[in-house]
Design a protein around this motif. Structure first.
Motif, PDB file in Angstrom:
ATOM      1  N   TYR A 145     -17.923  16.716  19.177  1.00 13.36           N
ATOM      2  CA  TYR A 145     -16.880  15.784  19.285  1.00 13.36           C
ATOM      3  C   TYR A 145     -17.438  14.374  19.145  1.00 13.36           C
ATOM      4  CZ  TYR A 145     -13.126  13.358  21.775  1.00 13.36           C
ATOM      5  OH  TYR A 145     -12.198  12.492  22.083  1.00 13.36           O
ATOM      6  N   GLU A 146     -18.749  14.248  19.793  1.00 10.14           N
ATOM      7  CA  GLU A 146     -19.358  12.858  20.006  1.00 10.14           C
ATOM      8  C   GLU A 146     -19.660  12.541  18.394  1.00 10.14           C
ATOM      9  OE1 GLU A 146     -22.712  13.656  22.444  1.00 10.14           O
ATOM     10  OE2 GLU A 146     -21.650  12.728  24.163  1.00 10.14           O
ATOM     11  N   ALA A 147     -20.303  13.498  17.726  1.00  7.84           N
ATOM     12  CA  ALA A 147     -20.628  13.416  16.401  1.00  7.84           C
ATOM     13  C   ALA A 147     -19.297  13.018  15.465  1.00  7.84           C
ATOM     14  CB  ALA A 147     -21.046  14.590  15.702  1.00  7.84           C
ATOM     15  N   MET A 148     -18.308  13.467  15.619  1.00  9.69           N
ATOM     16  CA  MET A 148     -16.925  13.145  14.873  1.00  9.69           C
ATOM     17  C   MET A 148     -16.600  11.755  15.101  1.00  9.69           C
ATOM     18  SD  MET A 148     -14.709  16.641  14.812  1.00  9.69           S
ATOM     19  CE  MET A 148     -13.658  16.094  13.428  1.00  9.69           C
ATOM     20  N   VAL A 149     -16.692  11.252  16.548  1.00  3.90           N
ATOM     21  CA  VAL A 149     -16.201  10.054  16.809  1.00  3.90           C
ATOM     22  C   VAL A 149     -17.282   8.969  16.096  1.00  3.90           C
ATOM     23  CG1 VAL A 149     -15.667   8.489  18.631  1.00  3.90           C
ATOM     24  CG2 VAL A 149     -15.263  10.900  18.855  1.00  3.90           C
ATOM     25  N   GLU A 150     -18.736   9.245  16.208  1.00  2.00           N
ATOM     26  CA  GLU A 150     -19.448   8.468  15.764  1.00  2.00           C
ATOM     27  C   GLU A 150     -19.236   8.283  14.118  1.00  2.00           C
ATOM     28  OE1 GLU A 150     -23.239  10.215  16.588  1.00  2.00           O
ATOM     29  OE2 GLU A 150     -23.228   9.389  18.718  1.00  2.00           O
ATOM     30  N   VAL A 151     -18.911   9.441  13.412  1.00  2.00           N
ATOM     31  CA  VAL A 151     -18.568   9.238  12.115  1.00  2.00           C
ATOM     32  C   VAL A 151     -17.638   8.218  11.664  1.00  2.00           C
ATOM     33  CG1 VAL A 151     -18.182  10.390  10.110  1.00  2.00           C
ATOM     34  CG2 VAL A 151     -20.078  11.371  11.405  1.00  2.00           C
ATOM     35  N   ALA A 152     -16.255   8.574  12.551  1.00  2.00           N
ATOM     36  CA  ALA A 152     -15.213   7.947  12.057  1.00  2.00           C
ATOM     37  C   ALA A 152     -15.339   6.614  12.473  1.00  2.00           C
ATOM     38  CB  ALA A 152     -14.163   8.474  13.101  1.00  2.00           C
ATOM     39  N   VAL A 153     -16.029   6.076  13.398  1.00  2.00           N
ATOM     40  CA  VAL A 153     -16.075   4.631  13.853  1.00  2.00           C
ATOM     41  C   VAL A 153     -17.086   4.173  12.743  1.00  2.00           C
ATOM     42  CG1 VAL A 153     -17.176   3.090  15.574  1.00  2.00           C
ATOM     43  CG2 VAL A 153     -15.620   4.928  16.278  1.00  2.00           C
ATOM     44  N   SER A 154     -18.037   4.780  11.970  1.00  2.00           N
ATOM     45  CA  SER A 154     -18.967   4.181  11.051  1.00  2.00           C
ATOM     46  C   SER A 154     -18.267   4.165   9.877  1.00  2.00           C
ATOM     47  CB  SER A 154     -20.224   5.110  11.116  1.00  2.00           C
ATOM     48  OG  SER A 154     -21.025   4.717  10.071  1.00  2.00           O
ATOM     49  N   VAL A 155     -17.633   5.086   9.566  1.00  2.00           N
ATOM     50  CA  VAL A 155     -17.056   4.706   8.248  1.00  2.00           C
ATOM     51  C   VAL A 155     -15.867   4.150   8.106  1.00  2.00           C
ATOM     52  CG1 VAL A 155     -15.623   6.172   6.304  1.00  2.00           C
ATOM     53  CG2 VAL A 155     -17.677   7.236   7.681  1.00  2.00           C
ATOM     54  N   THR A 156     -14.991   3.846   9.091  1.00  2.00           N
ATOM     55  CA  THR A 156     -13.889   2.982   9.093  1.00  2.00           C
ATOM     56  C   THR A 156     -14.346   1.599   9.311  1.00  2.00           C
ATOM     57  OG1 THR A 156     -13.425   3.078  11.471  1.00  2.00           O
ATOM     58  CG2 THR A 156     -12.126   4.684  10.253  1.00  2.00           C
ATOM     59  N   ALA A 157     -15.418   1.462   9.729  1.00  2.00           N
ATOM     60  CA  ALA A 157     -16.277  -0.007  10.157  1.00  2.00           C
ATOM     61  C   ALA A 157     -15.368  -1.080  10.439  1.00  2.00           C
ATOM     62  CB  ALA A 157     -16.974  -0.342   8.901  1.00  2.00           C
ATOM     63  N   GLY A 158     -14.266  -0.619  11.475  1.00  2.00           N
ATOM     64  CA  GLY A 158     -13.063  -1.701  11.720  1.00  2.00           C
ATOM     65  C   GLY A 158     -11.996  -2.112  10.725  1.00  2.00           C
ATOM     66  N   LYS A 159     -11.839  -1.389   9.774  1.00  2.00           N
ATOM     67  CA  LYS A 159     -10.880  -1.474   8.727  1.00  2.00           C
ATOM     68  C   LYS A 159      -9.490  -1.043   9.373  1.00  2.00           C
ATOM     69  CE  LYS A 159     -13.905  -0.681   4.781  1.00  2.00           C
ATOM     70  NZ  LYS A 159     -14.981  -0.118   5.264  1.00  2.00           N
TER      71      LYS A 159
ATOM     72  N   LEU B 128     -16.914  15.567   6.667  1.00  2.00           N
ATOM     73  CA  LEU B 128     -16.195  14.718   7.500  1.00  2.00           C
ATOM     74  C   LEU B 128     -16.116  13.078   7.129  1.00  2.00           C
ATOM     75  CD1 LEU B 128     -14.477  14.224   9.955  1.00  2.00           C
ATOM     76  CD2 LEU B 128     -16.289  13.747  11.225  1.00  2.00           C
ATOM     77  N   ALA B 129     -17.189  12.534   6.647  1.00  2.00           N
ATOM     78  CA  ALA B 129     -17.256  11.205   6.333  1.00  2.00           C
ATOM     79  C   ALA B 129     -16.366  10.964   5.070  1.00  2.00           C
ATOM     80  CB  ALA B 129     -18.712  10.765   5.903  1.00  2.00           C
ATOM     81  N   GLN B 130     -16.483  12.096   4.073  1.00  2.00           N
ATOM     82  CA  GLN B 130     -15.771  11.692   2.657  1.00  2.00           C
ATOM     83  C   GLN B 130     -14.404  11.852   3.056  1.00  2.00           C
ATOM     84  OE1 GLN B 130     -18.197  14.981   0.728  1.00  2.00           O
ATOM     85  NE2 GLN B 130     -19.303  13.257  -0.457  1.00  2.00           N
ATOM     86  N   ASN B 131     -13.941  12.906   3.847  1.00  2.00           N
ATOM     87  CA  ASN B 131     -12.631  13.215   4.298  1.00  2.00           C
ATOM     88  C   ASN B 131     -12.078  11.713   5.003  1.00  2.00           C
ATOM     89  OD1 ASN B 131     -11.079  15.421   6.413  1.00  2.00           O
ATOM     90  ND2 ASN B 131      -9.958  14.046   5.117  1.00  2.00           N
ATOM     91  N   ILE B 132     -12.744  11.158   5.764  1.00  2.00           N
ATOM     92  CA  ILE B 132     -12.114  10.049   6.216  1.00  2.00           C
ATOM     93  C   ILE B 132     -12.050   8.758   5.261  1.00  2.00           C
ATOM     94  CG2 ILE B 132     -12.745   7.989   7.954  1.00  2.00           C
ATOM     95  CD1 ILE B 132     -13.891  10.297   9.657  1.00  2.00           C
ATOM     96  N   GLN B 133     -13.279   8.868   4.365  1.00  2.00           N
ATOM     97  CA  GLN B 133     -13.119   7.551   3.361  1.00  2.00           C
ATOM     98  C   GLN B 133     -12.031   7.782   2.272  1.00  2.00           C
ATOM     99  OE1 GLN B 133     -15.432   4.943   3.125  1.00  2.00           O
ATOM    100  NE2 GLN B 133     -13.600   4.454   1.903  1.00  2.00           N
ATOM    101  N   PHE B 134     -11.746   9.172   1.968  1.00  2.00           N
ATOM    102  CA  PHE B 134     -10.598   9.412   1.233  1.00  2.00           C
ATOM    103  C   PHE B 134      -9.318   9.020   1.875  1.00  2.00           C
ATOM    104  CE2 PHE B 134      -7.454  12.450  -0.121  1.00  2.00           C
ATOM    105  CZ  PHE B 134      -7.390  12.134  -1.596  1.00  2.00           C
ATOM    106  N   LEU B 135      -8.961   9.248   2.983  1.00  2.00           N
ATOM    107  CA  LEU B 135      -8.041   8.595   3.830  1.00  2.00           C
ATOM    108  C   LEU B 135      -8.072   7.325   3.870  1.00  2.00           C
ATOM    109  CD1 LEU B 135      -8.085  11.147   6.598  1.00  2.00           C
ATOM    110  CD2 LEU B 135      -6.334  11.026   4.912  1.00  2.00           C
ATOM    111  N   LEU B 136      -8.894   6.494   3.905  1.00  2.00           N
ATOM    112  CA  LEU B 136      -8.856   4.871   3.721  1.00  2.00           C
ATOM    113  C   LEU B 136      -8.645   4.679   2.491  1.00  2.00           C
ATOM    114  CD1 LEU B 136     -12.076   4.274   6.039  1.00  2.00           C
ATOM    115  CD2 LEU B 136      -9.813   4.020   6.684  1.00  2.00           C
ATOM    116  N   ASP B 137      -9.215   5.400   1.307  1.00  2.00           N
ATOM    117  CA  ASP B 137      -9.057   4.902   0.054  1.00  2.00           C
ATOM    118  C   ASP B 137      -7.365   4.970  -0.210  1.00  2.00           C
ATOM    119  OD1 ASP B 137     -11.623   4.125  -0.380  1.00  2.00           O
ATOM    120  OD2 ASP B 137     -12.167   6.129  -1.217  1.00  2.00           O
TER     121      ASP B 137
END
Length: 310
Positions: free
Chosen positions: A62-76, A30-39
Protein backbone atom coordinates in the motif's frame (compact mmCIF):
# COMPACT_ATOMS: atom_id res chain seq x y z
CA UNK A 1 -2.87 28.74 2.48
CA UNK A 2 -6.34 27.18 2.57
CA UNK A 3 -6.79 23.68 1.22
CA UNK A 4 -9.05 23.39 -1.83
CA UNK A 5 -12.11 21.53 -0.63
CA UNK A 6 -13.71 20.02 -3.72
CA UNK A 7 -13.93 16.63 -5.35
CA UNK A 8 -12.32 16.03 -8.75
CA UNK A 9 -14.56 16.30 -11.81
CA UNK A 10 -14.44 14.36 -15.06
CA UNK A 11 -13.08 10.89 -15.75
CA UNK A 12 -11.25 9.34 -12.83
CA UNK A 13 -8.41 6.85 -13.22
CA UNK A 14 -8.26 3.73 -11.07
CA UNK A 15 -4.96 1.95 -11.77
CA UNK A 16 -4.71 -1.74 -11.01
CA UNK A 17 -2.15 -3.43 -8.80
CA UNK A 18 0.18 -5.20 -11.24
CA UNK A 19 1.64 -8.38 -9.79
CA UNK A 20 4.57 -10.41 -11.03
CA UNK A 21 4.31 -14.15 -11.65
CA UNK A 22 5.72 -14.59 -8.15
CA UNK A 23 2.83 -12.50 -6.75
CA UNK A 24 4.91 -9.42 -5.92
CA UNK A 25 3.81 -5.85 -6.60
CA UNK A 26 5.35 -4.63 -9.86
CA UNK A 27 6.06 -0.97 -9.12
CA UNK A 28 7.42 -0.24 -12.60
CA UNK A 29 4.26 -1.58 -14.24
CA UNK A 30 2.17 0.48 -11.81
CA UNK A 31 4.10 3.62 -12.77
CA UNK A 32 3.46 2.87 -16.45
CA UNK A 33 -0.24 2.29 -15.76
CA UNK A 34 -0.52 5.65 -14.00
CA UNK A 35 1.44 7.47 -16.71
CA UNK A 36 -0.85 5.95 -19.34
CA UNK A 37 -3.87 7.32 -17.48
CA UNK A 38 -2.26 10.74 -17.24
CA UNK A 39 -1.43 10.68 -20.95
CA UNK A 40 -5.09 9.82 -21.55
CA UNK A 41 -6.11 13.06 -19.86
CA UNK A 42 -7.83 11.63 -16.81
CA UNK A 43 -8.60 14.20 -14.13
CA UNK A 44 -7.49 12.30 -11.01
CA UNK A 45 -5.73 9.13 -9.93
CA UNK A 46 -7.31 6.84 -7.32
CA UNK A 47 -4.64 4.38 -6.23
CA UNK A 48 -4.91 1.29 -4.02
CA UNK A 49 -8.68 1.16 -4.34
CA UNK A 50 -10.98 -1.72 -5.31
CA UNK A 51 -9.62 -1.98 -8.87
CA UNK A 52 -6.20 -2.43 -7.26
CA UNK A 53 -7.46 -5.30 -5.08
CA UNK A 54 -7.22 -3.13 -1.98
CA UNK A 55 -8.22 -5.86 0.51
CA UNK A 56 -5.32 -8.06 -0.64
CA UNK A 57 -2.56 -5.49 -0.27
CA UNK A 58 0.00 -5.60 2.52
CA UNK A 59 0.84 -2.40 4.37
CA UNK A 60 4.19 -2.26 2.57
CA UNK A 61 2.54 -2.68 -0.84
CA UNK A 62 0.00 0.00 0.00
CA UNK A 63 2.74 2.44 0.96
CA UNK A 64 4.66 1.65 -2.22
CA UNK A 65 1.58 2.23 -4.40
CA UNK A 66 0.91 5.62 -2.83
CA UNK A 67 4.55 6.62 -3.23
CA UNK A 68 4.56 5.63 -6.91
CA UNK A 69 1.30 7.47 -7.60
CA UNK A 70 2.44 10.69 -5.91
CA UNK A 71 5.80 10.53 -7.69
CA UNK A 72 4.43 9.86 -11.18
CA UNK A 73 1.61 12.40 -11.03
CA UNK A 74 3.97 15.05 -9.63
CA UNK A 75 1.08 17.33 -8.77
CA UNK A 76 -0.46 17.28 -12.26
CA UNK A 77 -3.72 15.82 -10.94
CA UNK A 78 -5.01 14.95 -7.46
CA UNK A 79 -4.05 11.58 -5.98
CA UNK A 80 -6.65 9.79 -3.87
CA UNK A 81 -6.09 6.53 -2.03
CA UNK A 82 -8.47 3.84 -0.87
CA UNK A 83 -9.18 3.35 2.83
CA UNK A 84 -11.97 1.42 4.46
CA UNK A 85 -13.14 -1.86 5.93
CA UNK A 86 -11.55 -2.35 9.34
CA UNK A 87 -11.75 0.98 11.19
CA UNK A 88 -8.32 0.69 12.83
CA UNK A 89 -6.64 -0.24 9.56
CA UNK A 90 -8.50 2.57 7.81
CA UNK A 91 -7.19 5.14 10.28
CA UNK A 92 -3.65 3.85 9.82
CA UNK A 93 -3.88 3.96 6.02
CA UNK A 94 -5.38 7.44 6.18
CA UNK A 95 -2.34 8.53 8.17
CA UNK A 96 0.00 6.87 5.66
CA UNK A 97 -1.80 8.60 2.79
CA UNK A 98 -1.24 11.97 4.44
CA UNK A 99 2.40 11.25 5.19
CA UNK A 100 3.08 10.10 1.62
CA UNK A 101 1.62 13.27 0.10
CA UNK A 102 -1.76 12.14 -1.24
CA UNK A 103 -4.47 14.75 -1.75
CA UNK A 104 -7.32 12.71 -0.33
CA UNK A 105 -8.86 9.30 0.05
CA UNK A 106 -11.94 7.38 -0.95
CA UNK A 107 -13.52 5.88 2.16
CA UNK A 108 -14.84 2.42 1.36
CA UNK A 109 -17.68 0.95 3.43
CA UNK A 110 -17.10 -1.26 6.46
CA UNK A 111 -17.66 -4.86 5.49
CA UNK A 112 -19.27 -7.93 7.08
CA UNK A 113 -20.83 -5.99 9.95
CA UNK A 114 -23.72 -3.75 8.91
CA UNK A 115 -24.11 -0.80 11.23
CA UNK A 116 -27.00 1.52 11.93
CA UNK A 117 -26.94 4.87 10.13
CA UNK A 118 -25.58 6.55 13.26
CA UNK A 119 -22.75 4.02 13.35
CA UNK A 120 -22.02 4.43 9.65
CA UNK A 121 -22.01 8.20 10.01
CA UNK A 122 -19.55 7.96 12.91
CA UNK A 123 -17.37 5.52 10.93
CA UNK A 124 -17.00 7.82 7.91
CA UNK A 125 -16.68 10.88 10.13
CA UNK A 126 -13.90 9.35 12.24
CA UNK A 127 -11.82 8.49 9.17
CA UNK A 128 -12.48 11.82 7.44
CA UNK A 129 -11.51 13.85 10.50
CA UNK A 130 -8.40 11.80 11.26
CA UNK A 131 -6.33 13.87 8.79
CA UNK A 132 -6.69 17.13 6.88
CA UNK A 133 -6.95 15.34 3.52
CA UNK A 134 -10.08 15.56 1.41
CA UNK A 135 -12.44 12.61 1.73
CA UNK A 136 -14.97 11.05 -0.59
CA UNK A 137 -17.49 8.70 1.02
CA UNK A 138 -18.67 5.65 -0.90
CA UNK A 139 -22.08 4.02 -0.71
CA UNK A 140 -22.21 0.48 -2.07
CA UNK A 141 -22.89 -3.09 -1.00
CA UNK A 142 -24.11 -2.89 2.62
CA UNK A 143 -24.11 0.92 2.85
CA UNK A 144 -26.84 3.26 1.62
CA UNK A 145 -26.73 6.82 2.95
CA UNK A 146 -29.73 8.33 4.68
CA UNK A 147 -30.35 12.07 4.68
CA UNK A 148 -29.37 12.22 8.34
CA UNK A 149 -26.02 10.55 7.65
CA UNK A 150 -25.12 12.98 4.87
CA UNK A 151 -26.35 15.89 6.98
CA UNK A 152 -23.82 14.89 9.62
CA UNK A 153 -21.05 14.41 7.06
CA UNK A 154 -21.88 17.75 5.43
CA UNK A 155 -20.62 19.39 8.63
CA UNK A 156 -17.17 17.84 8.12
CA UNK A 157 -15.07 20.13 5.87
CA UNK A 158 -12.86 17.24 4.76
CA UNK A 159 -15.79 15.40 3.16
CA UNK A 160 -15.92 16.79 -0.37
CA UNK A 161 -17.72 14.11 -2.33
CA UNK A 162 -20.15 11.22 -2.43
CA UNK A 163 -19.56 8.21 -4.65
CA UNK A 164 -22.43 5.92 -5.56
CA UNK A 165 -22.07 2.23 -6.32
CA UNK A 166 -25.63 1.18 -5.53
CA UNK A 167 -27.50 2.41 -8.59
CA UNK A 168 -30.59 3.38 -6.61
CA UNK A 169 -31.67 6.32 -8.74
CA UNK A 170 -34.55 7.29 -6.46
CA UNK A 171 -32.09 7.63 -3.58
CA UNK A 172 -29.57 9.44 -5.78
CA UNK A 173 -32.22 11.94 -6.84
CA UNK A 174 -33.18 12.57 -3.23
CA UNK A 175 -29.56 13.06 -2.13
CA UNK A 176 -28.50 15.31 -4.99
CA UNK A 177 -31.61 17.46 -4.73
CA UNK A 178 -31.13 17.82 -0.97
CA UNK A 179 -27.41 18.57 -0.86
CA UNK A 180 -26.76 19.99 -4.32
CA UNK A 181 -23.27 21.40 -4.73
CA UNK A 182 -22.25 20.81 -1.12
CA UNK A 183 -20.75 17.56 -2.39
CA UNK A 184 -19.18 16.46 -5.61
CA UNK A 185 -21.12 13.50 -7.01
CA UNK A 186 -19.23 10.53 -8.44
CA UNK A 187 -20.66 7.58 -10.34
CA UNK A 188 -18.93 4.48 -8.98
CA UNK A 189 -21.03 1.76 -10.57
CA UNK A 190 -19.18 -1.19 -12.11
CA UNK A 191 -18.29 -0.13 -15.66
CA UNK A 192 -19.74 3.30 -14.94
CA UNK A 193 -20.07 4.20 -18.63
CA UNK A 194 -23.12 1.91 -18.69
CA UNK A 195 -25.06 4.24 -16.39
CA UNK A 196 -23.43 7.64 -16.85
CA UNK A 197 -26.10 8.94 -19.23
CA UNK A 198 -28.63 8.52 -16.43
CA UNK A 199 -26.37 10.00 -13.74
CA UNK A 200 -25.43 13.28 -15.45
CA UNK A 201 -28.93 14.85 -15.24
CA UNK A 202 -28.89 14.28 -11.47
CA UNK A 203 -25.72 16.33 -11.05
CA UNK A 204 -23.06 13.62 -11.16
CA UNK A 205 -20.08 15.22 -12.90
CA UNK A 206 -17.46 12.49 -12.59
CA UNK A 207 -17.10 8.74 -12.80
CA UNK A 208 -14.57 5.99 -12.28
CA UNK A 209 -13.58 4.49 -15.62
CA UNK A 210 -12.31 0.91 -15.71
CA UNK A 211 -11.93 0.93 -19.49
CA UNK A 212 -9.67 3.98 -19.32
CA UNK A 213 -6.95 1.59 -18.21
CA UNK A 214 -6.79 0.38 -21.80
CA UNK A 215 -8.98 2.55 -24.09
CA UNK A 216 -9.13 5.98 -22.43
CA UNK A 217 -9.73 7.80 -25.72
CA UNK A 218 -13.01 5.92 -26.19
CA UNK A 219 -14.16 6.68 -22.67
CA UNK A 220 -13.38 10.35 -23.31
CA UNK A 221 -15.23 10.34 -26.62
CA UNK A 222 -18.20 8.72 -24.93
CA UNK A 223 -18.33 11.20 -22.05
CA UNK A 224 -17.86 14.20 -24.35
CA UNK A 225 -20.77 12.87 -26.37
CA UNK A 226 -22.97 12.74 -23.27
CA UNK A 227 -22.07 16.28 -22.23
CA UNK A 228 -22.50 17.74 -25.72
CA UNK A 229 -25.73 15.88 -26.50
CA UNK A 230 -24.16 13.88 -29.34
CA UNK A 231 -26.54 10.97 -28.90
CA UNK A 232 -25.49 9.27 -32.11
CA UNK A 233 -21.90 8.88 -30.92
CA UNK A 234 -23.03 7.89 -27.42
CA UNK A 235 -25.32 5.19 -28.81
CA UNK A 236 -22.68 3.81 -31.16
CA UNK A 237 -20.04 3.51 -28.45
CA UNK A 238 -22.59 2.14 -26.02
CA UNK A 239 -23.73 -0.56 -28.42
CA UNK A 240 -20.38 -1.46 -29.98
CA UNK A 241 -18.04 -1.15 -26.98
CA UNK A 242 -19.61 -0.53 -23.58
CA UNK A 243 -22.36 -3.14 -23.59
CA UNK A 244 -20.27 -5.94 -25.13
CA UNK A 245 -17.57 -5.43 -22.47
CA UNK A 246 -20.23 -5.21 -19.77
CA UNK A 247 -21.79 -8.46 -20.97
CA UNK A 248 -18.48 -10.22 -20.35
CA UNK A 249 -17.98 -8.48 -16.99
CA UNK A 250 -21.28 -9.88 -15.78
CA UNK A 251 -20.31 -13.46 -16.55
CA UNK A 252 -18.18 -14.02 -13.45
CA UNK A 253 -17.75 -12.46 -10.02
CA UNK A 254 -14.41 -10.67 -9.82
CA UNK A 255 -14.37 -9.73 -13.49
CA UNK A 256 -14.74 -6.09 -12.45
CA UNK A 257 -11.03 -6.39 -11.62
CA UNK A 258 -9.61 -9.24 -13.69
CA UNK A 259 -11.25 -8.04 -16.92
CA UNK A 260 -9.38 -4.74 -16.58
CA UNK A 261 -6.09 -6.61 -16.46
CA UNK A 262 -7.13 -8.73 -19.43
CA UNK A 263 -7.97 -5.60 -21.43
CA UNK A 264 -4.65 -4.04 -20.53
CA UNK A 265 -2.74 -7.15 -21.57
CA UNK A 266 -4.61 -7.29 -24.88
CA UNK A 267 -3.68 -3.66 -25.50
CA UNK A 268 -0.01 -4.34 -24.79
CA UNK A 269 0.18 -2.91 -21.29
CA UNK A 270 2.79 -4.61 -19.04
CA UNK A 271 0.46 -5.85 -16.34
CA UNK A 272 -0.43 -9.47 -17.07
CA UNK A 273 -3.48 -11.24 -15.73
CA UNK A 274 -2.16 -12.18 -12.29
CA UNK A 275 -4.84 -11.49 -9.68
CA UNK A 276 -5.08 -12.42 -6.02
CA UNK A 277 -7.57 -14.77 -4.46
CA UNK A 278 -10.49 -14.91 -4.25
CA UNK A 279 -10.48 -13.21 -7.67
CA UNK A 280 -9.74 -15.49 -10.60
CA UNK A 281 -8.24 -14.66 -14.02
CA UNK A 282 -10.49 -14.18 -17.04
CA UNK A 283 -11.38 -17.48 -18.69
CA UNK A 284 -9.92 -18.17 -22.14
CA UNK A 285 -13.23 -17.94 -24.00
CA UNK A 286 -14.03 -14.59 -22.40
CA UNK A 287 -10.50 -13.34 -23.04
CA UNK A 288 -10.93 -14.15 -26.75
CA UNK A 289 -14.29 -12.33 -26.79
CA UNK A 290 -12.66 -9.32 -25.13
CA UNK A 291 -9.89 -9.33 -27.72
CA UNK A 292 -12.42 -9.27 -30.57
CA UNK A 293 -14.38 -6.45 -28.94
CA UNK A 294 -11.26 -4.30 -28.52
CA UNK A 295 -10.10 -4.94 -32.08
CA UNK A 296 -13.50 -3.83 -33.37
CA UNK A 297 -13.51 -0.85 -31.00
CA UNK A 298 -10.16 0.41 -32.31
CA UNK A 299 -11.32 -0.05 -35.90
CA UNK A 300 -14.44 2.02 -35.26
CA UNK A 301 -12.87 4.55 -32.91
CA UNK A 302 -9.15 4.83 -33.66
CA UNK A 303 -7.01 6.91 -31.39
CA UNK A 304 -6.43 10.27 -32.99
CA UNK A 305 -2.82 11.08 -33.77
CA UNK A 306 -1.82 14.72 -33.20
CA UNK A 307 -0.95 16.56 -36.41
CA UNK A 308 2.57 17.92 -36.09
CA UNK A 309 3.45 21.20 -37.79
CA UNK A 310 6.45 21.12 -40.10
Amino acid sequence: MNKIRKAPKGILGFPVAPFTTSNKLDEQALAQNIQFLLDGGLEAIFVACAAAEYPSLSKEEYEAMVEVAVSVTAGKVPVYTGVGGNIQTSLELARISAEKGADGYLILPPYLVTGEQAGLSAYFKAIAESTDLNSIVYQRDNVAFSLSTLEALAEVPQVVGVKDGLGNMELNGLLTQTFGKRFGWLNGMPLAEVTMSAYVPLGFDSYSSAISNYIPHISRKFYNGILSGDQETVNEIYQQVIMPINNIRRQRKGYAVSLIKAGMEIMGMPVGQTVRLPILPVEKEHYAEMQTILENALDRFPKETPILSI
